[in-house]
Scaffold this active site. Structure first.
Site: not given
Ligand code: NAD
Length: 360
Positions: A124, A191, A226
């Site tokens: 980002y 992740k 996820d």
């Protein structure tokens, strides 16, 4: 003595929701001397920059600002003013509470989640290299030399920096917040199974900081992002404070806003060591600009967070109660809070703020 606070209306629906929030804050009786400054696409047309120096200087001087959303056109060279403000002022923590209010049309009615998002790095941060430039080719070649990985020649590249410094800072912030606000559990989201070095570092750092807080009474756990998305949809009530790197924090903020009834209800704050900028999670929704239509709640609740930050606890509590009461009655609310979005009895942004002010 009056609090001196920078007020940035923003663009798109910004000026409408920011004005609604300002009127509600003033109506609590807290003495505030507002210093209005501009940022966004409207001021850019006049002065040639979307973030004039005096706007940034005003925030630095007053240390507290409330701002309406600002447009970042997709795919253009225009960098996000929102990201720039967070980076330039080192507002490393983005705090986004998502709470169910009685009367909101939503699939859930028992949500009380707080997103703590790292605000300064990760994908980002906007470190990108455009497809086709010599410097991009040179980076592709350097990566190939260093790692043996083949990246297609016609690729663009984004860089994902994750540091010990920023990860440690955000996890500490999450623990401090959890302790001060009597929360029970922190979930670190990552992740790290795939991005072993970047998300792996975030996770390793989070585990180390959590160890320091093991006697704080705050439970700590970790989830892969996820799986976290699925869990939040299936069993949101078992989560409490979520701490995440920047991009996952951005995406899960909107997911959590959806759980509590939409972006019109999700407030936020960007906080550094001694400066804080309060703003809604939502953007400038340009298609609704000037229509006096959108929900001012997210911006008003950002004002509630600001009042708590400046230790005006009674005013913050009364304003939150007034908002909750108007939502619960369901009469003077904007279209998004009506059972049927085309319900002609929906009121405008300004009128919903008026109803909240009446309750104070
Ligand atoms: P958005 O949040 O502006 O709007 C998406 C949709 O959410 C809207 O079409 C509307 O249906 C709904 N919505 C948003 N705010 C609402 C409100 N107050 N009341 C009722 N419904 C509301 O997201 P977007 O369309 O992806 O972004 C528009 C622009 O805003 C983009 O340029 C984006 O970069 C920018 N943006 C700015 C900020 C910020 O200023 N911090 C945050 C997010 C997006």
């Amino acid at each position: 003595m009056a609090h001196k606070i920078t007020f940035i209306p923003g663009d798109g629906i910004g000026p409408e929701v920011a004005d609604a929030a300002k009127r509600c804050i003033d109506a609590t009786g807290v003495q505030i001397e507002w210093e209005q400054k501009e940022a966004g696409i409207d001021i850019m047309k006049i002065v040639g920059t979307p973030l004039p120096d005096d706007t940034l200087e005003s925030i630095k001087k007053n240390k507290i600002a409330i701002k309406g959303p600002i447009t970042t056109p997709v795919g253009s060279g225009f960098r996000s003013v929102n990201v720039e403000i967070r980076k330039r002022l080192n507002l490393y923590a983005c705090l986004r509470p998502c709470k169910s209010y009685e009367g909101v049309r939503s699939r859930y009615n028992d949500i009380d989640l707080v997103i703590v998002r790292e605000n300064t790095e990760d994908l980002y941060a906007g470190i990108e290299f455009e497809q086709g430039l010599d410097k991009t080719t040179s980076i592709i070649n350097s990566i190939k030399d260093a790692s043996g990985a083949n990246i297609r020649e016609d690729s663009a590249i984004s860089i994902k920096p994750i540091s010990v410094t920023a990860s440690e800072q955000i996890v500490r912030f999450a623990f401090d917040y959890a302790i001060k606000n009597k929360r029970k559990k922190i979930t670190a989201v990552h992740k790290a199974n795939i991005m072993k070095y970047t998300d792996g570092l975030f996770l390793k750092t989070a585990l180390r900081v959590a160890e320091e807080f093991k006697d704080s009474g705050i439970e700590f756990e970790e989830r892969i992002v996820d799986n976290m998305c699925m869990q939040l949809v299936q069993r949101p009530e078992i989560y409490d404070v979520l701490v995440l790197p920047n991009l996952y924090g951005d995406i899960l903020s909107d997911l959590c806003a959806g759980l509590v009834g939409g972006l019109g209800l999700a407030p936020g704050a960007n906080i550094g060591d001694d400066i804080a900028v309060f703003e809604a999670t939502h953007g400038s929704a340009p298609k609704y600009k000037g229509l006096n239509k959108v929900n001012p709640t997210a911006m008003i609740l950002s004002g509630v967070l600001m009042l708590r930050y400046i230790k005006e606890y009674d005013a913050a509590d009364s304003l939150e109660k007034a908002v909750a009461s108007v939502i619960e009655e369901g009469k003077d609310v904007t279209y998004d809070l009506k059972l049927d979005r085309t319900d002609p009895s929906a009121v405008g942004t300004k009128e919903m703020a008026d109803a909240i002010i009446k309750k104070l």
